[in-house]
Design an enzyme around this catalytic site. Structure first.
Site, PDB file in Angstrom:
ATOM      1  N   GLU A  33       0.821  -1.211   0.000  1.00 21.43           N
ATOM      2  CA  GLU A  33       0.000   0.000   0.000  1.00 21.43           C
ATOM      3  C   GLU A  33       0.856   1.262   0.000  1.00 21.43           C
ATOM      4  O   GLU A  33       0.462   2.286  -0.567  1.00 21.43           O
ATOM      5  CB  GLU A  33      -0.948  -0.004   1.200  1.00 21.43           C
ATOM      6  CG  GLU A  33      -1.953  -1.153   1.207  1.00 21.43           C
ATOM      7  CD  GLU A  33      -2.742  -1.265  -0.085  1.00 21.43           C
ATOM      8  OE1 GLU A  33      -3.013  -0.222  -0.727  1.00 21.43           O
ATOM      9  OE2 GLU A  33      -3.094  -2.393  -0.477  1.00 21.43           O
ATOM     10  N   HIS A  74       1.562   2.359  -3.394  1.00 19.75           N
ATOM     11  CA  HIS A  74       0.519   3.200  -3.984  1.00 19.75           C
ATOM     12  C   HIS A  74       0.533   4.606  -3.370  1.00 19.75           C
ATOM     13  O   HIS A  74       0.374   5.605  -4.069  1.00 19.75           O
ATOM     14  CB  HIS A  74      -0.863   2.596  -3.747  1.00 19.75           C
ATOM     15  CG  HIS A  74      -1.110   1.291  -4.440  1.00 19.75           C
ATOM     16  ND1 HIS A  74      -0.889   1.115  -5.789  1.00 19.75           N
ATOM     17  CD2 HIS A  74      -1.581   0.101  -3.977  1.00 19.75           C
ATOM     18  CE1 HIS A  74      -1.211  -0.135  -6.119  1.00 19.75           C
ATOM     19  NE2 HIS A  74      -1.621  -0.762  -5.038  1.00 19.75           N
TER      20      HIS A  74
END
Length: 434
Positions: free
Chosen positions: A24, A27
């Site tokens: 994550e 991202h």
């Protein structure tokens, strides 16, 4: 339950959560660099265990360790002609209503001044980088972990030096009944040729054998009959003639397939050797290819998981495995009698393989996976490039909301498969041994 087993499970779950968290971050970082407003960064799903707000983003951990997400504003564009911050509720059917409701949810966090901070308005290449950042992080992590194993711990390597020469040839059943050689047993081709432990194989049938794999393939490929075996014994080169016999052995290239090959009857000396950087690259490439091939057979393999879960069939050790199953294997590694260094090497290698598989799985060009968003960004780039070349008006942003019905259907299938894997891992788990 063994304490070491529990510790192994906990440690592996922690490793999985860290891997998900880093995915994550892959991202999050480019999203913030490109100015997208990120309202949430969460590891896990379900109820929130802990969270803390830093600036405009809430960072937290949830109770169910089956994934994670970042929440970016404006993932879906408004309808053509609508105000970017306002979406008219239009419902001309169940699917259209579903799409428009999703648009409203995607834009409900858009505030005045956020028009240039929404995801859908970013250039196509920025969208691709943001969505590819997660899988890329998994690949980087997998490479680092494999490097730790190969360059730090080392791996078991088979040398061309002979470790053992059986005196006779026995079938598995005969060996189980009596492992000792008797007068009725035929002498092994290696023993009959005069090969001894400590001999180093340098050639087979006149062809150089610089690795044990090369020697094995040359012996198998020679079939039954006499063959010249070049060796060194105590530093002196020698050539012996061995009369190979034909045996049914498992294929080196197609596991599970049996083929009739030449048999000599020797085993190699095995040593643990630290590898160089190039070996890590080769290992990563080979495992990436095999994992990608396995993903192509994923639907077929899930049939085997179903049969194992509900029909009691033996679980395929090379088949799909869920978070519960892989964590259980982590527990088995910790509870095994292997030396601590060996446990650590297998543990790290398993975590590396998990990251590689997750990275490749997320590149599948279907929503809701990262690959679906990447495909949308690339398609937008193609459309805009074509418009520039042909001097046409710039096309609108690719509207991935139009494929939301398919996305929800695929999400349902993925949830069902995840549930099946959890159940199979509980009632018929894959085990390291037995």
């Amino acid at each position: 339950m063994d304490l070491l087993f529990l510790i192994g499970i906990v440690l592996f779950l922690l490793g999985l959560m860290i891997s998900i968290g880093l995915h994550e971050i892959g991202h999050l970082v480019p999203a913030k660099l490109f100015g997208v407003r990120v309202t949430q960064y969460m590891v896990g799903f379900g109820p929130t265990m802990w969270s803390r707000r830093r600036g405009e983003t809430e960072y937290g951990v949830k109770w169910i360790p089956l994934g994670g997400y970042i929440r970016m504003i404006g993932m879906l564009p408004p309808r053509a002609g609508d105000d970017p911050g306002k979406v008219r509720s239009v419902s001309t059917g169940p699917w259209q209503g579903l799409i428009e409701n999703a648009r409203e949810v995607a834009l409900e966090e858009v505030r005045p001044g956020d028009e240039d901070r929404v995801f859908y308005r970013k250039p196509w290449w920025q969208k691709v980088i943001i969505m590819a950042g997660g899988p890329a992080m998994n690949f980087v992590l997998a490479f680092i972990l494999f490097a730790v194993v190969l360059m730090g711990f080392g791996i078991t390597v088979q040398k061309t030096e002979i470790a053992a020469v059986p005196e006779c040839v026995k079938t598995a059943a005969a060996y189980a009944a009596n492992p000792e050689c008797t007068a009725a047993d035929a002498a092994s081709p290696a023993a009959a040729a005069g090969l001894r432990p400590g001999d180093v194989i340098v050639s087979v049938a006149g062809r150089p054998a610089t690795t044990w794999d090369a020697a094995t393939r040359a012996i198998r490929g020679s079939g039954a009959g006499p063959v010249q075996i070049g060796i060194t014994r105590g530093g002196r080169p020698m050539t012996l003639t061995a009369t190979l016999i034909a045996q049914d052995r498992e294929s080196l290239d197609e596991p599970g397939k049996t083929e009739r090959v030449g048999y000599l009857g020797v085993s190699p000396r095995q040593v643990v050797e630290k590898q160089d950087f190039g070996a890590v690259v080769v290992h990563m490439g080979d495992l990436t290819s095999r994992t990608a091939t396995a993903l192509l057979r994923f639907p077929e393999k899930m049939v085997g998981v179903w049969n194992a879960a509900f029909s009691g069939e033996e679980r395929d050790k090379d088949g799909p495995i869920g978070v519960v199953g892989v964590s259980r294997i982590g527990g088995e590694i910790a509870a095994s009698d292997a030396p601590l260094e060996n446990k650590a090497a297998v543990f790290v290698s398993l975590l590396a393989s998990f990251n590689l598989a997750i990275g490749l799985f997320n590149l599948i060009p279907l929503l809701p996976l990262d690959g679906g968003h990447i495909a949308g960004g690339l398609w937008e780039g193609v459309k805009r490039g074509f418009a520039r070349v042909t001097r046409r008006p710039e096309p609108a942003h690719v509207d991935i909301a139009k494929v939301l019905p398919l996305t929800y259907a695929l999400a349902f299938v993925m949830i069902a498969m995840a549930g099946l894997l959890v159940y199979a891992d509980l009632v018929n788990p894959i085990r390291l041994a037995g």
